[in-house]
Design a protein around this motif. Structure first.
Motif, PDB file in Angstrom:
ATOM      1  N   ALA A   1       1.050  -0.919   0.276  1.00 22.81           N
ATOM      2  CA  ALA A   1       0.257  -0.234  -0.193  1.00 22.81           C
ATOM      3  C   ALA A   1       0.445   1.302   0.341  1.00 22.81           C
ATOM      4  CB  ALA A   1      -1.005   0.166   1.059  1.00 22.81           C
ATOM      5  N   ASP A   2       1.782   1.258   0.284  1.00 22.81           N
ATOM      6  CA  ASP A   2       3.071   1.932   0.747  1.00 22.81           C
ATOM      7  C   ASP A   2       3.115   3.005  -0.769  1.00 22.81           C
ATOM      8  OD1 ASP A   2       2.713   2.352   3.749  1.00 22.81           O
ATOM      9  OD2 ASP A   2       4.757   1.170   4.079  1.00 22.81           O
ATOM     10  N   VAL A   3       3.552   1.751  -2.152  1.00 21.34           N
ATOM     11  CA  VAL A   3       3.521   2.241  -3.062  1.00 21.34           C
ATOM     12  C   VAL A   3       2.706   2.992  -3.394  1.00 21.34           C
ATOM     13  CG1 VAL A   3       4.896   1.387  -5.463  1.00 21.34           C
ATOM     14  CG2 VAL A   3       5.196  -0.464  -3.035  1.00 21.34           C
ATOM     15  N   LEU A   4       1.422   2.607  -3.522  1.00 21.32           N
ATOM     16  CA  LEU A   4       0.882   3.202  -3.803  1.00 21.32           C
ATOM     17  C   LEU A   4       0.311   4.927  -3.387  1.00 21.32           C
ATOM     18  CD1 LEU A   4      -2.540   3.431  -5.339  1.00 21.32           C
ATOM     19  CD2 LEU A   4      -3.106   2.692  -3.792  1.00 21.32           C
ATOM     20  N   PHE A   5       0.344   4.997  -1.620  1.00 18.73           N
ATOM     21  CA  PHE A   5      -0.241   6.274  -1.328  1.00 18.73           C
ATOM     22  C   PHE A   5       1.371   6.870  -1.482  1.00 18.73           C
ATOM     23  CE2 PHE A   5      -3.050   3.639   1.024  1.00 18.73           C
ATOM     24  CZ  PHE A   5      -3.938   4.446   0.934  1.00 18.73           C
ATOM     25  N   ALA A   6       2.241   6.637  -2.283  1.00 18.62           N
ATOM     26  CA  ALA A   6       3.345   6.944  -2.638  1.00 18.62           C
ATOM     27  C   ALA A   6       3.959   8.422  -3.658  1.00 18.62           C
ATOM     28  CB  ALA A   6       5.061   6.240  -2.444  1.00 18.62           C
ATOM     29  N   ALA A   7       3.188   6.840  -4.920  1.00 20.73           N
ATOM     30  CA  ALA A   7       2.846   8.260  -5.704  1.00 20.73           C
ATOM     31  C   ALA A   7       1.986   8.695  -6.280  1.00 20.73           C
ATOM     32  CB  ALA A   7       1.806   6.309  -6.831  1.00 20.73           C
TER      33      ALA A   7
ATOM     34  N   GLU B   1       4.721  11.228 -18.980  1.00 23.69           N
ATOM     35  CA  GLU B   1       5.013  10.827 -17.658  1.00 23.69           C
ATOM     36  C   GLU B   1       5.212   9.162 -17.389  1.00 23.69           C
ATOM     37  OE1 GLU B   1       3.679  13.752 -14.278  1.00 23.69           O
ATOM     38  OE2 GLU B   1       1.571  13.463 -15.512  1.00 23.69           O
ATOM     39  N   THR B   2       6.446   9.370 -16.745  1.00 23.64           N
ATOM     40  CA  THR B   2       6.329   7.192 -16.249  1.00 23.64           C
ATOM     41  C   THR B   2       5.458   6.920 -14.917  1.00 23.64           C
ATOM     42  OG1 THR B   2       8.894   7.092 -16.785  1.00 23.64           O
ATOM     43  CG2 THR B   2       8.278   5.633 -16.177  1.00 23.64           C
ATOM     44  N   ALA B   3       4.768   5.801 -15.456  1.00 21.99           N
ATOM     45  CA  ALA B   3       4.112   5.616 -14.837  1.00 21.99           C
ATOM     46  C   ALA B   3       4.709   4.328 -13.810  1.00 21.99           C
ATOM     47  CB  ALA B   3       2.809   5.032 -15.027  1.00 21.99           C
ATOM     48  N   VAL B   4       4.424   4.538 -12.312  1.00 26.98           N
ATOM     49  CA  VAL B   4       4.283   3.685 -11.019  1.00 26.98           C
ATOM     50  C   VAL B   4       4.091   2.118 -11.432  1.00 26.98           C
ATOM     51  CG1 VAL B   4       4.315   3.462  -8.665  1.00 26.98           C
ATOM     52  CG2 VAL B   4       4.514   5.859  -9.701  1.00 26.98           C
ATOM     53  N   ALA B   5       4.721   1.299 -11.810  1.00 32.53           N
ATOM     54  CA  ALA B   5       3.891  -0.192 -11.677  1.00 32.53           C
ATOM     55  C   ALA B   5       3.612  -0.879 -10.143  1.00 32.53           C
ATOM     56  CB  ALA B   5       5.222  -0.947 -12.056  1.00 32.53           C
ATOM     57  N   LEU B   6       2.314  -0.538  -9.794  1.00 36.44           N
ATOM     58  CA  LEU B   6       1.983  -0.874  -8.112  1.00 36.44           C
ATOM     59  C   LEU B   6       2.103  -2.315  -8.114  1.00 36.44           C
ATOM     60  CD1 LEU B   6      -1.422   0.956  -8.455  1.00 36.44           C
ATOM     61  CD2 LEU B   6       0.675   1.483  -7.614  1.00 36.44           C
ATOM     62  N   PRO B   7       2.056  -3.285  -7.135  1.00 38.03           N
ATOM     63  CA  PRO B   7       2.641  -4.543  -7.399  1.00 38.03           C
ATOM     64  C   PRO B   7       1.355  -5.056  -7.805  1.00 38.03           C
ATOM     65  CG  PRO B   7       3.405  -2.470  -4.815  1.00 38.03           C
ATOM     66  CD  PRO B   7       2.476  -2.329  -5.708  1.00 38.03           C
ATOM     67  N   SER B   8       1.384  -6.180  -8.018  1.00 37.14           N
ATOM     68  CA  SER B   8      -0.132  -7.293  -7.883  1.00 37.14           C
ATOM     69  C   SER B   8      -0.427  -7.197  -7.119  1.00 37.14           C
ATOM     70  CB  SER B   8       0.984  -8.379  -8.591  1.00 37.14           C
ATOM     71  OG  SER B   8       1.181  -9.223  -8.148  1.00 37.14           O
ATOM     72  N   THR B   9      -0.772  -7.150  -5.737  1.00 36.33           N
ATOM     73  CA  THR B   9      -1.573  -7.076  -4.651  1.00 36.33           C
ATOM     74  C   THR B   9      -2.435  -6.240  -5.058  1.00 36.33           C
ATOM     75  OG1 THR B   9      -0.434  -6.078  -3.321  1.00 36.33           O
ATOM     76  CG2 THR B   9      -0.296  -8.604  -3.441  1.00 36.33           C
ATOM     77  N   VAL B  10      -2.183  -4.955  -5.560  1.00 37.13           N
ATOM     78  CA  VAL B  10      -3.081  -3.544  -5.752  1.00 37.13           C
ATOM     79  C   VAL B  10      -3.818  -4.155  -6.240  1.00 37.13           C
ATOM     80  CG1 VAL B  10      -3.324  -1.149  -5.569  1.00 37.13           C
ATOM     81  CG2 VAL B  10      -2.052  -2.352  -4.835  1.00 37.13           C
ATOM     82  N   THR B  11      -5.197  -4.409  -6.643  1.00 39.78           N
ATOM     83  CA  THR B  11      -5.912  -5.266  -7.952  1.00 39.78           C
ATOM     84  C   THR B  11      -6.372  -4.044  -7.844  1.00 39.78           C
ATOM     85  OG1 THR B  11      -7.208  -5.867  -6.846  1.00 39.78           O
ATOM     86  CG2 THR B  11      -5.532  -7.295  -7.578  1.00 39.78           C
TER      87      THR B  11
ATOM     88  N   LEU C   1      -1.477  -0.653 -13.111  1.00 38.80           N
ATOM     89  CA  LEU C   1      -2.106  -1.749 -12.405  1.00 38.80           C
ATOM     90  C   LEU C   1      -1.325  -2.938 -13.018  1.00 38.80           C
ATOM     91  CD1 LEU C   1      -5.999  -0.803 -12.523  1.00 38.80           C
ATOM     92  CD2 LEU C   1      -4.515  -0.868 -10.665  1.00 38.80           C
ATOM     93  N   THR C   2      -1.156  -3.764 -12.308  1.00 41.96           N
ATOM     94  CA  THR C   2      -0.173  -4.952 -12.635  1.00 41.96           C
ATOM     95  C   THR C   2      -1.315  -6.574 -12.395  1.00 41.96           C
ATOM     96  OG1 THR C   2       0.655  -4.984 -10.792  1.00 41.96           O
ATOM     97  CG2 THR C   2       2.320  -3.551 -12.744  1.00 41.96           C
ATOM     98  N   GLY C   3      -1.688  -6.575 -11.387  1.00 41.83           N
ATOM     99  CA  GLY C   3      -2.094  -7.306 -11.380  1.00 41.83           C
ATOM    100  C   GLY C   3      -4.029  -7.740 -12.035  1.00 41.83           C
ATOM    101  N   SER C   4      -3.993  -8.827 -12.105  1.00 44.15           N
ATOM    102  CA  SER C   4      -4.989  -9.082 -12.758  1.00 44.15           C
ATOM    103  C   SER C   4      -7.031  -8.874 -12.247  1.00 44.15           C
ATOM    104  CB  SER C   4      -4.940 -10.470 -13.962  1.00 44.15           C
ATOM    105  OG  SER C   4      -6.487 -10.927 -14.791  1.00 44.15           O
ATOM    106  N   THR C   5      -7.767  -8.447 -12.783  1.00 42.52           N
ATOM    107  CA  THR C   5      -8.861  -7.695 -12.715  1.00 42.52           C
ATOM    108  C   THR C   5      -9.886  -9.242 -12.556  1.00 42.52           C
ATOM    109  OG1 THR C   5     -10.084  -7.822 -14.253  1.00 42.52           O
ATOM    110  CG2 THR C   5      -9.590  -6.010 -13.662  1.00 42.52           C
ATOM    111  N   SER C   6      -9.333 -10.537 -13.017  1.00 45.23           N
ATOM    112  CA  SER C   6      -9.797 -12.152 -12.654  1.00 45.23           C
ATOM    113  C   SER C   6      -9.604 -12.711 -11.708  1.00 45.23           C
ATOM    114  CB  SER C   6     -10.202 -12.707 -14.639  1.00 45.23           C
ATOM    115  OG  SER C   6      -8.566 -12.801 -14.825  1.00 45.23           O
ATOM    116  N   ASP C   7      -8.233 -12.657 -11.167  1.00 41.62           N
ATOM    117  CA  ASP C   7      -7.696 -13.870  -9.607  1.00 41.62           C
ATOM    118  C   ASP C   7      -8.456 -13.272  -8.645  1.00 41.62           C
ATOM    119  OD1 ASP C   7      -5.449 -13.482 -11.975  1.00 41.62           O
ATOM    120  OD2 ASP C   7      -4.446 -12.375 -10.966  1.00 41.62           O
TER     121      ASP C   7
END
Length: 431
Positions: free
Chosen positions: A349-355, A407-417, A364-370
């Motif tokens: 979550a810290d990666v998300l809120f820092a971005a 701008e370069t996008a921040v790749a969020l962890p796959s847990t952030v779906t 977004l790197t996590g799949s919506t269907s997982d």
């Protein structure tokens, strides 16, 4: 280990745990349905329609505001896009007060008293360039709740481990704000809460929302029975769709959140389409409905938000945000032992809120269907930002159009779906 609050009035009941495997239905309200509808209606009605009577009705909204901390000073007498970024918390509560027993039979049960924030969302509107990120917090997530003061003055001691959805019971909207602040470290300036009937009325006023189902869905818990394909949902049926979790995704609240994100994305596209924002009749009906939800107690706004001028300022900041820059995500979690609760994954979550703090675009790197309730089936045509035109000094030629910087996008962890408003998704049946 969980700790019970000390010093609370003996007449107040303890919260009943409501989790992914229990039968407790939940309402859902999403920020761009309620706040977006209200502010878009106000700004368009006042500026384009000349409906100045909306301001008189909006005074009722301001009179009904509640405090979530130190109230801001009066706004200057100007209307313009709000300066800086905005953080707004929106919750959907499960109160049975004033609800129709025929629509919500659970309200006749013995455990129906009390009011919990069974839907909790943090909305971040960035400074220029404007982006909107909506973070959904699973109601079964175990968090610490700070000491809170109830609306009746009752003092509640801090609790080390409780589901996030009891924070509203321990101090109303202000306590939910404090809880999310403690979890995320984000300063929250505005907040709102809505009940079941308010969701139904707002869905009716906007003329329904289009949703997609990849499979037939039947849920005896909410009464929803829909065939695979496209549907336009209004009123109680829209609320059923937003509450459903049995029979979709993994059958949990996490699956329900992704289903709700489909609804939110579709709502955003409709709010920005000619079907709503260019229809004066729909706008005026939506404005009147929003005001009625406040005066009837179905919608509660913080003092800082219950101001028509502030609403206009927020609307002007978000009205032209491209679909791809409107992102809906789940706060990352893992299942606790036994699988009945989830625990926050704060490092991800810290990666998300820092971005968000740095106003960086998100990838977004996590799949919506997982394990969730939806799958991506297409892309919507997104509005694009207008490039800045800069005149050449001393020249009579047409201005030079300078494209916005990449701008370069921040790749969020796959847990952030989650998904963006540009993605068209469909609900999938439980696998």
């Amino acid at each position: 280990m969980s700790s019970r609050p000390e010093g609370k009035a003996s007449s107040r009941r303890q919260p009943v745990a409501r989790h992914g495997v229990l039968r407790s239905p939940n309402p859902f309200v999403q920020i761009l349905t309620v706040l977006g509808a209200i502010v878009a209606v106000v700004v368009v009605s006042v500026a384009a329609i000349g409906g100045f009577y909306v301001w008189d009705a909006a005074r009722a909204v301001a009179d009904a505001g509640v405090s979530i901390g130190e109230d801001e000073a009066a706004l200057p007498p100007t209307i313009g896009e709000i300066e800086g970024g905005v953080n707004l918390l929106l919750v959907g509560t499960d109160s049975c007060e004033g609800q129709d027993i025929a629509l919500f039979p659970r309200c006749a049960a013995a455990d129906a008293e009390g009011e919990r924030n069974d839907v909790t969302m943090l909305i971040n509107i960035s400074d220029a360039p404007r982006r909107v990120t909506v973070v959904s917090f699973p109601r079964d997530m175990i968090v610490s709740i700070p000491s809170c003061t109830g609306e009746d003055g009752t003092q509640y001691s801090a609790m080390s481990a409780q589901m996030i959805n009891v924070s509203y019971m321990y101090g109303g909207l202000a306590c939910s704000v404090l809880t999310v602040k403690k979890l995320t470290g984000v300063d929250i300036q505005f907040a709102g809460a809505i009940r079941w009937t308010g969701v139904i009325n707002m869905s009716d006023a906007i003329g329904g929302v289009d949703v997609c189902l990849s499979d037939d869905i039947q849920d005896g818990h909410t009464g929803l029975d829909l065939a695979a394909g496209q549907h336009t949902l209004v009123g109680a049926e829209a609320l059923q769709f937003l509450r459903i979790r049995h029979g979709i995704g993994d059958g949990s609240d996490l699956g329900r959140i992704s289903n709700q994100q489909q609804f939110m994305s579709s709502m955003v596209r409709k709010l920005q389409s000619d079907g709503v924002l260019a229809n004066p009749g729909t706008l005026l009906n939506l404005a009147n409905t929003a005001v009625k939800q406040v005066t009837s107690g179905q919608l509660v706004l913080s003092n800082e938000l219950a101001n028509p001028q502030r609403m206009v300022q927020i609307a002007m900041a978000v009205r032209s945000v491209p679909y791809e820059d409107i992102v809906f995500v789940q706060y990352p979690t893992v299942y606790a032992e036994g699988g009945l609760r989830v625990l926050p994954v704060t490092s991800d979550a810290d990666v998300l809120f820092a971005a968000l703090a740095a106003n960086q675009p998100l990838q977004l790197t996590g799949s919506t269907s997982d394990g969730n309730g939806t799958e991506v089936v297409g892309e919507a045509t997104a509005p694009t930002s207008t490039p800045t035109a800069t005149p050449t000094p001393g020249s009579t030629e047409a201005p030079v159009v300078e494209p916005a910087p990449t701008e370069t996008a921040v790749a969020l962890p796959s847990t952030v779906t989650g998904q963006t408003a540009a993605q068209v998704t469909c609900t999938v049946a439980e696998r």
